[in-house]
Design an enzyme around this catalytic site. Structure first.
Site: not given
Ligand code: GLU
Length: 496
Positions: A257-258
């Site tokens: 994810s980010k």
């Protein structure tokens, strides 16, 4: 399922493989999507098949043109060219609805007039009792006259697929045999009451229309596959092969994810990564080419690609490895392939403009060739190139304390070096080397005692390409000026 040909030998099959990448344009092109696209591309190109692109834009609210553009750009940057026209799923609504009508006509599907509020109530009730909610088909049962009356009144309704008894199984090219008992699959909705199709129906309808022979996608779709197989059969279409490739996790083992840094392909493009390095890195996310091989050109990847090497376990996205991979490709690729990526890095860092670089094209190519061996990114190359462009040099304090410890002695050596170099008739690496080695002998010191301080004078750093190459690329006048400046600096430092 004996008609299934092993995916590694599609040559044995009369039809070349047709595969597709089917992203939903609801965000930027994610590295996971790009990896799936790459596997499909490798498979199609390896076996002379087709790689198609389908934009799954049926979710109008979440889809955007910007995301669609990012998908096109990302694929183009990675060099994943697709065949035929791009298919936009939203344009196929009429066919999706017609396929649902066919399923209704054969009795494979039925209309469900149960109000959504009632379904919600039953679902909440089941949850409260701790059981999984599954739609009870008897709820939708109507007599023929009831059905006719509701249809005549235009009452909104969904269409559900009638899941038959039995077991749905397939030989997954990655996971081997996967089987789902049909009793665990509820009669799922295929057309909503607003007449829009759900994902499973739209995908199957499109994959049939596009003649897809192999569906390769992330293993988060495994639970959709039995429903899709049931739909193929009910629509009388051959079931394609399936290959579910593993998810991608960060180095902490959690879903990528980010939090783990850049996950959009475009971010890496703008950081100046080489597309061939990115492809090589992506290929290793879930695939092992064997023989401990990691660094591969595109041709090598095509040669080695096989389903045998696809892994079941989650792949780990390690940005450090990506940097390393980029360094390998920087050093390995033909210089002509590297050069186009280097110019923007120089402009980004303000080292030189495109015009300035074009003016000294051969010199610049040579310099990049020299620097790329020690660099991991094109930005590294631009950083390391700074001393070759500026008139003055910043001396790195560590380099000074290490190589210029005795200021007086160093100033003397550098003065003598300057004189010897200034006396040379030609600015040639062999001539320079012979002259400076002779000087070392005359002074009774090792070559290193001249070369190391000289490196600091020319670059400000302790590490650089070979010192004679540095002299060559910095050029005669600038090298001599730098030696003068270094001597001045050392003397002023002593008197200060
Ligand atoms: N649009 C789906 C996704 O992005 C495609 C799944 C498939 O390949 O069937 O996950």
């Amino acid at each position: 399922m004996s008609d299934i040909v092993s995916p590694d030998t599609p040559a044995a099959s009369p039809v070349p493989p047709r595969v597709r990448f089917a992203p939903s344009p609801t965000g930027f092109l994610h590295v996971g999507g790009a990896r799936t696209a790459l596997f499909n591309w490798l498979y199609a190109r390896k076996f002379g098949g087709q790689f198609l692109l389908r934009i799954e834009d049926t979710d109008r609210q979440r889809s955007s043109d910007e995301s669609t553009r990012a998908i096109f750009e990302g694929l183009a940057w990675l060099g994943l060219d697709y065949d035929e026209e791009v298919v936009f799923q939203g344009a196929n609504l009429a066919r999706h609805q017609a396929d649902v009508e066919r399923l209704l006509a054969t009795g494979a599907a039925y209309r469900d007039f149960t109000p959504p509020s009632e379904i919600e109530r039953l679902r909440a009730d089941a949850e409260a009792r701790g059981v999984t909610f599954r739609f009870d088909p008897t709820l939708a049962e109507l007599s023929e006259s009831e059905l006719a009356a509701k249809l005549a009144a235009g009452e909104p309704h969904a269409v559900r697929f009638r899941v038959p008894d039995g077991v749905t199984e397939w030989p997954d090219a990655v996971h081997g045999r996967i089987a789902f008992p049909n009793k665990d699959i509820e009669d799922f909705v295929i057309l909503r009451s607003d007449r829009t199709p759900v994902y499973n129906l739209a995908v199957v309808s499109d994959d049939i229309a596009m003649g897809i022979t192999m569906v390769m996608r992330g293993d988060d779709h495994i639970s959709n596959t039995p429903k899709q197989i049931l739909l193929y059969r009910a629509l009388g279409a051959p079931v394609p092969q399936f290959a579910h490739v593993p998810m991608i996790h960060g180095t902490d083992g959690k879903k990528l994810s980010k939090r783990h840094g850049a996950t959009a392909v475009g971010d890496y493009q703008h950081m100046g990564l080489l597309p061939s390095a990115m492809c090589n890195f992506l290929a290793l996310l879930g695939w092992s080419p064997g023989d401990d091989v990691e660094v591969m050109t595109r041709e090598e990847m095509l040669r080695r690609f096989s389903f045998d090497g696809l892994q079941k376990k989650a792949a780990i996205f390690d940005p450090q490895k990506l940097d390393w991979m980029n360094g390998q490709h920087l050093a390995m690729l033909p210089l002509d392939e590297v050069m186009p990526h280097v110019f923007p890095a120089f402009e980004r860092l303000g080292v030189a403009t495109r015009e300035q670089l074009d003016e000294r094209a051969d010199w610049f190519r040579g310099l990049v060739d020299l620097l790329r061996v020690r660099a991991r990114t094109v930005d590294d190359i631009a950083h390391q190139a700074v001393p070759y462009f500026r008139d003055d040099v910043d001396y790195d304090p560590d380099a000074v304390s290490k190589q210029w410890r005795d200021a007086n002695a160093t100033a003397e050596i550098l003065s003598a070096t300057r004189e010897r170099l200034a006396s040379l008739a030609v600015w040639d690496t062999e001539v320079m080397e012979a002259a400076l080695r002779a000087l070392a002998e005359e002074l009774g010191i090792s070559g290193g005692k001249i070369f190391q301080p000289l490196r600091v004078a020319l670059t400000g750093l302790t590490a650089s390409p070979g010192i004679f190459d540095v002299l060559l690329y910095v050029g005669r006048d600038r090298s001599l000026a730098r030696l003068d400046a270094a001597v001045r600096w050392l003397k002023s430092d002593v008197t200060a």
